[in-house]
Design a protein around this motif. Structure first.
Motif, PDB file in Angstrom:
ATOM      1  N   ASP A  55       1.068  -1.308   0.038  1.00 18.86           N
ATOM      2  CA  ASP A  55       0.008   0.081   0.111  1.00 18.86           C
ATOM      3  C   ASP A  55       0.756   1.134   0.011  1.00 18.86           C
ATOM      4  OD1 ASP A  55       1.123  -0.089   2.751  1.00 18.86           O
ATOM      5  OD2 ASP A  55      -0.773  -0.589   3.569  1.00 18.86           O
ATOM      6  N   GLN A  56       0.091   2.382   0.321  1.00 21.91           N
ATOM      7  CA  GLN A  56       0.808   3.700   0.260  1.00 21.91           C
ATOM      8  C   GLN A  56       2.110   3.688   1.205  1.00 21.91           C
ATOM      9  OE1 GLN A  56       0.470   6.222  -1.897  1.00 21.91           O
ATOM     10  NE2 GLN A  56      -0.660   4.467  -2.732  1.00 21.91           N
ATOM     11  N   GLU A  57       2.152   2.807   2.506  1.00 26.78           N
ATOM     12  CA  GLU A  57       3.116   2.870   3.288  1.00 26.78           C
ATOM     13  C   GLU A  57       4.412   2.156   2.723  1.00 26.78           C
ATOM     14  OE1 GLU A  57       5.105   3.602   6.846  1.00 26.78           O
ATOM     15  OE2 GLU A  57       3.139   4.169   6.229  1.00 26.78           O
ATOM     16  N   ILE A  58       4.216   1.186   1.839  1.00 27.58           N
ATOM     17  CA  ILE A  58       5.476   0.531   1.325  1.00 27.58           C
ATOM     18  C   ILE A  58       5.675   1.457   0.037  1.00 27.58           C
ATOM     19  CG2 ILE A  58       6.173  -1.202  -0.139  1.00 27.58           C
ATOM     20  CD1 ILE A  58       5.312  -1.729   3.000  1.00 27.58           C
ATOM     21  N   LYS A  59       4.846   2.142  -0.537  1.00 27.54           N
ATOM     22  CA  LYS A  59       5.181   2.988  -1.761  1.00 27.54           C
ATOM     23  C   LYS A  59       6.301   4.278  -1.259  1.00 27.54           C
ATOM     24  CE  LYS A  59       3.400   6.217  -5.126  1.00 27.54           C
ATOM     25  NZ  LYS A  59       1.846   6.981  -5.921  1.00 27.54           N
ATOM     26  N   LYS A  60       6.086   4.668   0.102  1.00 24.13           N
ATOM     27  CA  LYS A  60       6.761   5.691   0.588  1.00 24.13           C
ATOM     28  C   LYS A  60       8.114   5.160   1.055  1.00 24.13           C
ATOM     29  CE  LYS A  60       5.630   6.778   4.923  1.00 24.13           C
ATOM     30  NZ  LYS A  60       4.885   7.342   6.079  1.00 24.13           N
ATOM     31  N   PHE A  61       8.129   3.828   1.412  1.00 22.81           N
ATOM     32  CA  PHE A  61       9.462   3.338   1.612  1.00 22.81           C
ATOM     33  C   PHE A  61      10.301   3.371   0.410  1.00 22.81           C
ATOM     34  CE2 PHE A  61      12.357  -0.282   1.242  1.00 22.81           C
ATOM     35  CZ  PHE A  61      13.016  -0.460   2.721  1.00 22.81           C
ATOM     36  N   TYR A  62       9.846   2.934  -0.639  1.00 28.95           N
ATOM     37  CA  TYR A  62      10.451   2.881  -1.916  1.00 28.95           C
ATOM     38  C   TYR A  62      10.910   4.441  -2.395  1.00 28.95           C
ATOM     39  CZ  TYR A  62      10.112  -2.015  -2.812  1.00 28.95           C
ATOM     40  OH  TYR A  62       9.966  -3.417  -2.882  1.00 28.95           O
ATOM     41  N   GLU A  63       9.999   5.408  -2.203  1.00 29.58           N
ATOM     42  CA  GLU A  63      10.256   6.718  -2.272  1.00 29.58           C
ATOM     43  C   GLU A  63      11.550   7.216  -1.632  1.00 29.58           C
ATOM     44  OE1 GLU A  63       6.525   8.588  -1.897  1.00 29.58           O
ATOM     45  OE2 GLU A  63       5.758   8.090  -3.869  1.00 29.58           O
ATOM     46  N   ILE A  64      11.404   6.954  -0.050  1.00 30.77           N
ATOM     47  CA  ILE A  64      12.506   7.316   0.819  1.00 30.77           C
ATOM     48  C   ILE A  64      13.920   6.871   0.250  1.00 30.77           C
ATOM     49  CG2 ILE A  64      13.494   6.669   3.016  1.00 30.77           C
ATOM     50  CD1 ILE A  64      10.493   7.179   4.048  1.00 30.77           C
ATOM     51  N   HIS A  65      13.880   5.571  -0.247  1.00 32.40           N
ATOM     52  CA  HIS A  65      15.152   4.908  -0.900  1.00 32.40           C
ATOM     53  C   HIS A  65      15.362   5.237  -2.116  1.00 32.40           C
ATOM     54  CE1 HIS A  65      14.495   2.841   2.797  1.00 32.40           C
ATOM     55  NE2 HIS A  65      15.797   2.575   2.998  1.00 32.40           N
TER      56      HIS A  65
END
Length: 760
Positions: free
Chosen positions: A262-272
């Motif tokens: 979900d968006q939480e995992i999307k945010k993980f990839y964006e942070i990295h």
């Protein structure tokens, strides 16, 4: 807290659990077959996209990426080189997080590192220097991707929370991928892990993981299956929290794991800085699962896995309220685990009616994440570990995490509280660092607490204990200066929720990345103790086996088959490492195996095996009363072990290869704890025999001889049952089986090992 469904279930719209097919039909207004609904799991879609065969029941998987660490990559590359390796066909990352201490002895660890760097250059790989990152954190930060598959030579290769199906296997399975071959398995069953509710303040990912492990390990509910995390509770968990639960799925003995994203995992990839690697994953409108584990996150309390297994779980509250009873029970269990080899007591840990521990560690792929360390620090900030026996050590899982903890002040707060903050290193997980004093008790947010996982040596009369806990409760215990305390006792703590910033320059400036470009002119750097594999014979027509070890524990871990910590410096030296085989469990094994091996060596050199090993004379005399033709040119002689359920734990192939190096031809078991251990046996040309005999009433035992006639023919003809004989004054017939074998696996066994198979 955790409930297991007895049968398979349908999941409708990702949230509604339906057990009855008639109810499902009425609800949908149409009929959907179970087989069709199975295709709607996340796992099925990923497996289908990576399957190179035209049969979804017999998968032939090609992975997107591979990863290994410095205890495993030398042997893998040596095996692949011997089998014809010219270039890494897919990205292969060589991390250096196990032999990072560069201890003297055996193969000097830095020799392994230089071997890895030169191979990354020669064959087109990626090399991560020591102390930069533990293998799985680097994979999360740099390798994982939605819908992808990664194979790693470490059992905790789990990146399901990020949408990547990852599997930990023995080295030979990576060799197959390096040689552009496939990973061949039957399509695994998929079990839903249905998360509901929200975790309470102070409850962490290790608490959730231990609750699931406690409910599923002993009954084998998810054994060799894929765990698929779904349900309304997922959205309430941060990416770091999900990762912390996911990495521990290995301890259930599942095959792999995958989560809805979900968006939480999307945010993980964006942070990295990898937004393109995110993919939304969720089950179809109606998905069928072969089982379901219902987890009410709201009911999870701070947990502790007492020695000597991650499944030996209690709530910390239970332990504190029933201290003497629990400690006595663990002492009784230890009599089985330790075979009475040392005096073991926990009762002396009771001080003033409370359990006192001497050490706390937060480390590695399970505990060393940013969020774990930050929240542990929130709890201990302004408090002190004290100046007595208790110590607290913290290992951030990567240098980028460490750097962010320096920048946001967490490292300073930890050091002020009395903690020592160290670099990325897996040692506390496998016994190569922070070994406690004899009979000390250590609480760790790491992955395993098997005997000797903390580095002590039974053979030297030393033992200490590890209990697994979450970082938050370890910090609470540290704040109480060593007295066992759940984090929920500190209800007034404010968790800051620090924001993470990933600094990609740290890796860009230090990690060697060939970008897939091989340079054949590079000379591989071979330290003096990096050795090639010895020659191994093909399976003979007939086989004599001597039982040289007999283990009746309910489960035998790979740590017991080949120790972890003290053998690290020998992992690149097959003959040197083999000297440690079963040293913790059966110190006489190596001598017994070598004594039998002289007979096989005599056969291979064209000499008489009886001359080399006289006790074979009477054995052969008995065998020839029924099989007169057995003898020169059609006979092999070797050793075997019996264990009730061997292979729990690590993916390390050496648990099997060391037996083969010492002349082992087979294991005999009631069942194998994991697919990966059985695969390791097969890939090293060993017969994975199964007996249905009760282990307490076996028709054979230690020092007995078994004769397996026409074994080569039996394997080639795909026989389900194999006739064998216990050799005494006469021959007593028994039945063994090798279970399901693929055609390739049969050929590997016939050839004698994977190296021979690829050499042709």
């Amino acid at each position: 807290m955790v409930d297991l469904y007895k049968n398979g279930v349908y999941l409708v719209s990702g949230v509604e659990i339906v057990e009855d097919e008639k109810q499902l039909k009425q609800q949908l207004g149409k009929e959907i077959s179970k087989e069709e609904a199975k295709k709607n799991t996340i796992a099925y879609g990923i497996l289908e996209s990576h399957n190179t065969s035209d049969n979804m029941e017999a998968l032939e998987i090609k992975f997107d990426k591979l990863t290994s660490h410095d205890i495993t990559f030398v042997g893998i590359i040596q095996t692949a080189r011997a089998s014809g390796l010219e270039k890494f066909p897919i990205p292969y990352v060589l991390t250096n997080c196990h032999n990072s201490l560069c201890a003297v002895g055996g193969t000097i660890n830095e020799d392994d590192h230089m071997f890895g760097l030169s191979c990354a250059k020669k064959y087109g790989g990626v090399y991560v220097p020591p102390h930069q990152a533990v293998i799985h954190q680097y994979a999360r930060e740099m390798l994982a991707g939605g819908g992808k598959m990664i194979l790693g030579s470490d059992s905790h290769t789990r990146y399901g929370a990020l949408g990547t199906m990852a599997m930990g296997e023995g080295g030979p399975e990576l060799v197959k991928q390096l040689l552009d071959k496939t990973y061949d398995i039957k399509r695994p069953q998929v079990v839903a892990i249905y998360l509901d509710g929200k975790v309470a303040k102070g409850v962490g990912p290790q608490d959730v993981a231990l609750a699931i492990i406690g409910a599923t390990f002993k009954n084998g509910y998810v054994n060799n299956k894929v765990m698929e995390f779904v349900g309304p509770g997922v959205k309430h968990l941060s990416a770091d929290f999900r990762i912390g639960v996911d990495v521990m799925t290995t301890e259930t003995t599942c095959l792999s794991s995958i989560w809805e994203t979900d968006q939480e995992i999307k945010k993980f990839y964006e942070i990295h800085h990898r937004p393109e690697d995110y993919q939304e994953l969720k089950p179809g409108d109606v998905a069928y699962y072969d089982g379901l584990v219902y987890v009410n996150l709201s009911e999870i309390k701070p947990m502790i896995a007492m020695p000597f297994h991650p499944s030996n779980v209690y709530t910390i509250e239970e332990v504190n309220n029933n201290l003497e009873d629990v400690l006595h029970q663990v002492e009784e269990q230890a009599k089985v685990s330790l075979d009475g080899a040392v005096d073991y007591t926990l009762m002396d840990k009771i001080k003033n009616g409370r359990l006192y521990v001497e050490q706390g560690i937060i480390a590695g792929c399970a505990g060393g994440g940013f969020e774990n360390i930050c929240e542990a620090t929130d709890l201990i900030r302004g408090k002190y570990t004290g100046a007595d026996e208790f110590t607290l050590n913290v290992y951030p899982a990567s240098t980028p995490i460490y750097m962010e903890l320096v920048k946001n002040g967490v490292v300073a707060d930890l050091m002020e509280a009395g903690a020592i903050v160290k670099t990325a290193f897996c040692g506390p997980c496998f016994g190569a660092g922070d070994t406690p004093a004899n009979n000390a008790f250590s609480i760790r947010h790491t992955t395993r607490n098997f005997p000797n996982r903390e580095g002590s040596k039974l053979q030297s009369g030393q033992i200490s204990s590890v209990a697994l806990m979450d970082a938050r409760s370890i910090a609470a215990t540290a704040a109480n200066q060593g007295y066992l305390t759940p984090a929920t006792d500190y209800a007034d703590i404010e968790y800051k929720g620090q924001k993470y910033h990933f600094d990609e320059k740290i890796y860009a400036n230090r990690v060697f990345d060939s970008h897939g470009q091989a340079d054949s002119t590079v000379e591989i750097k071979m330290g003096p103790n990096i050795k090639d594999w010895p020659a191994m014979s093909a399976l003979p027509d007939n086989l004599i086996l001597k039982v040289v070890s007999e283990i009746h524990d309910p489960v035998t871990t790979t740590d017991e088959l080949i120790p972890s910590g003290e053998t690290s410096s020998y992992r690149s030296n097959p003959l040197g490492l083999a000297e440690f085989t079963l040293s913790r469990k059966d110190p006489a094994y190596v001598g017994r195996a070598k004594a039998v091996q002289v007979a096989q060596k005599a056969i291979e050199s064209g000499s008489c095996p009886v001359d080399a090993f006289p006790e074979l004379d009477s054995v052969l005399t008995t065998i020839r009363t029924k099989f007169a033709e057995v003898g020169e040119g059609n006979l092999g002689v070797g050793s075997t072990i019996f264990a009730v359920k061997p292979g729990d734990g690590s993916a390390r192939e050496q648990a099997a290869s060391c037996q083969k190096v010492l002349g082992g031809w087979a294991n005999i078991a009631n069942e194998y704890a994991t697919k990966r251990y059985r695969s390791n046996l097969i890939n090293w040309g060993m017969l994975p025999f199964i007996t249905k005999e009760n282990h307490e009433q076996l028709s054979f035992g230690l020092d007995d001889y078994l004769f397996v006639p026409d074994i080569k023919k039996a394997i080639a003809e795909k026989r389900g049952e194999i006739k064998a004989y216990v050799v005494g004054d006469e021959l007593k017939e028994i039945t063994l089986s090798v279970g399901d074998l693929t055609d390739a696996e049969r050929e590997i066994i016939l050839k004698g090992c994977l190296i021979n198979y690829y050499r042709g």
